[in-house]
Write a protein that holds these residues in place. Structure first.
Motif, short mmCIF file in Angstrom:
data_model
loop_
_atom_site.label_atom_id
_atom_site.label_comp_id
_atom_site.label_asym_id
_atom_site.label_seq_id
_atom_site.Cartn_x
_atom_site.Cartn_y
_atom_site.Cartn_z
N GLU A 171 -3.46 7.42 0.57
CA GLU A 171 -2.03 7.67 0.77
C GLU A 171 -1.73 9.16 0.77
O GLU A 171 -0.81 9.61 1.47
CB GLU A 171 -1.22 6.96 -0.32
CG GLU A 171 0.28 7.20 -0.28
CD GLU A 171 0.95 6.70 1.00
OE1 GLU A 171 2.02 7.23 1.34
OE2 GLU A 171 0.40 5.78 1.66
N THR B 159 2.11 1.58 3.62
CA THR B 159 0.97 1.48 4.52
C THR B 159 -0.26 0.94 3.79
O THR B 159 -0.91 0.01 4.26
CB THR B 159 0.63 2.85 5.14
OG1 THR B 159 1.75 3.31 5.89
CG2 THR B 159 -0.59 2.75 6.05
N LYS C 99 -2.74 -1.62 5.55
CA LYS C 99 -4.12 -1.18 5.43
C LYS C 99 -4.59 -1.51 4.01
O LYS C 99 -4.12 -0.90 3.05
CB LYS C 99 -4.24 0.30 5.74
CG LYS C 99 -3.89 0.63 7.19
CD LYS C 99 -4.04 2.12 7.48
CE LYS C 99 -3.70 2.41 8.95
NZ LYS C 99 -3.82 3.86 9.26
#
Length: 244
Positions: free
Chosen positions: A212, A71, A97
């Motif tokens: 994260e 991500t 992202k």
């Protein structure tokens, strides 16, 4: 928890992909590294730069994302407008992202870019980012504004097409955060140290690691300030592995 850095290689390992991977490990996430350029440099001097072919950078990105569900990513030195455009396209393709560290010049003063990259960053990358982390010099290039004060930094922060943290290492320790129009000033003590090589790389990679791990953007930035401060104070990012 897997994250990725897209950046150049510093063989002295204080900056670039190698530094990013050490920071990821110190904070407790697994890091992958895509190489955009090879450099011959050390904390004092950049000797030369050899960029990686754009198609091969794309293949590296695709190979990592074929194996891992990622991500959050960060970018460092991207070297050329062509590489910047590619990375912007990949962010869209994989719905990543991205925290953008708009590296243009090494801490030692060496130019790390083929051309002036401000236009390419503003066009292809920053509109797709969740955060960018320019230092004062980089923020001036990206906004075409001179920054000599906290008020100047706030004004510059309003010109970015994404959330921004303008780091304060060259502004009396004044870090300026503009998240969705909300301004936060975080002033830090400046340490006198020879251990400043790669601080921007380590800050942006720490932010990605903390994101994260489930922290929000502001908390991730604040935790990363502390991480980098302790690293400078201790003289070694690796010593932090047992402390995070």
């Amino acid at each position: 928890m897997v994250v990725m850095s897209i950046a150049g290689v510093d063989p002295s390992a204080g900056a670039g992909v190698f530094a990013d991977l050490k920071t990821f490990q110190a904070i407790g996430v697994y890091g992958c590294g895509v190489v955009t350029a090879l450099t011959a440099q050390n904390p004092n001097r950049v000797f030369s730069i050899s960029p990686i072919d754009v198609n091969y950078i794309e293949e590296q990105i695709d190979a990592v994302l074929d194996a891992y569900d990622i991500t959050y990513i960060k970018t460092g030195m991207l070297y050329s407008p062509e590489i910047i455009e590619l990375v912007g396209n990949k962010i869209t393709e994989y719905n990543l992202k991205a925290v953008i560290d708009p590296v243009m010049v090494a801490t030692s003063g060496g130019d790390l870019t083929k051309n002036d990259l401000a236009d390419a960053l503003n066009k292809y990358l920053l509109p797709k980012a969740i955060l960018t982390t320019p230092n004062i010099s980089e923020a001036e290039k990206l906004t075409d504004l001179k920054i000599n004060s906290k008020e100047d930094a706030i004004k510059a922060s309003e010109k970015f097409p994404c959330d921004v943290l303008i780091t304060g290492g060259h502004l009396d320790g004044i870090n300026t955060m503009n998240f969705s129009g909300e301004i936060t000033i975080e002033k830090q003590e400046l340490l006198k140290s020879d251990n400043l090589h790669g601080t921007g790389c380590n800050l942006s990679s720490a932010i990605v690691a903390y994101l994260e791990k489930g922290n929000n953007l502001k908390t991730s930035c604040l935790k990363s300030f502390d991480y980098v401060y302790e690293a400078i104070k201790n003289g070694d990012y690796g010593t932090l592995i047992a402390k995070i």
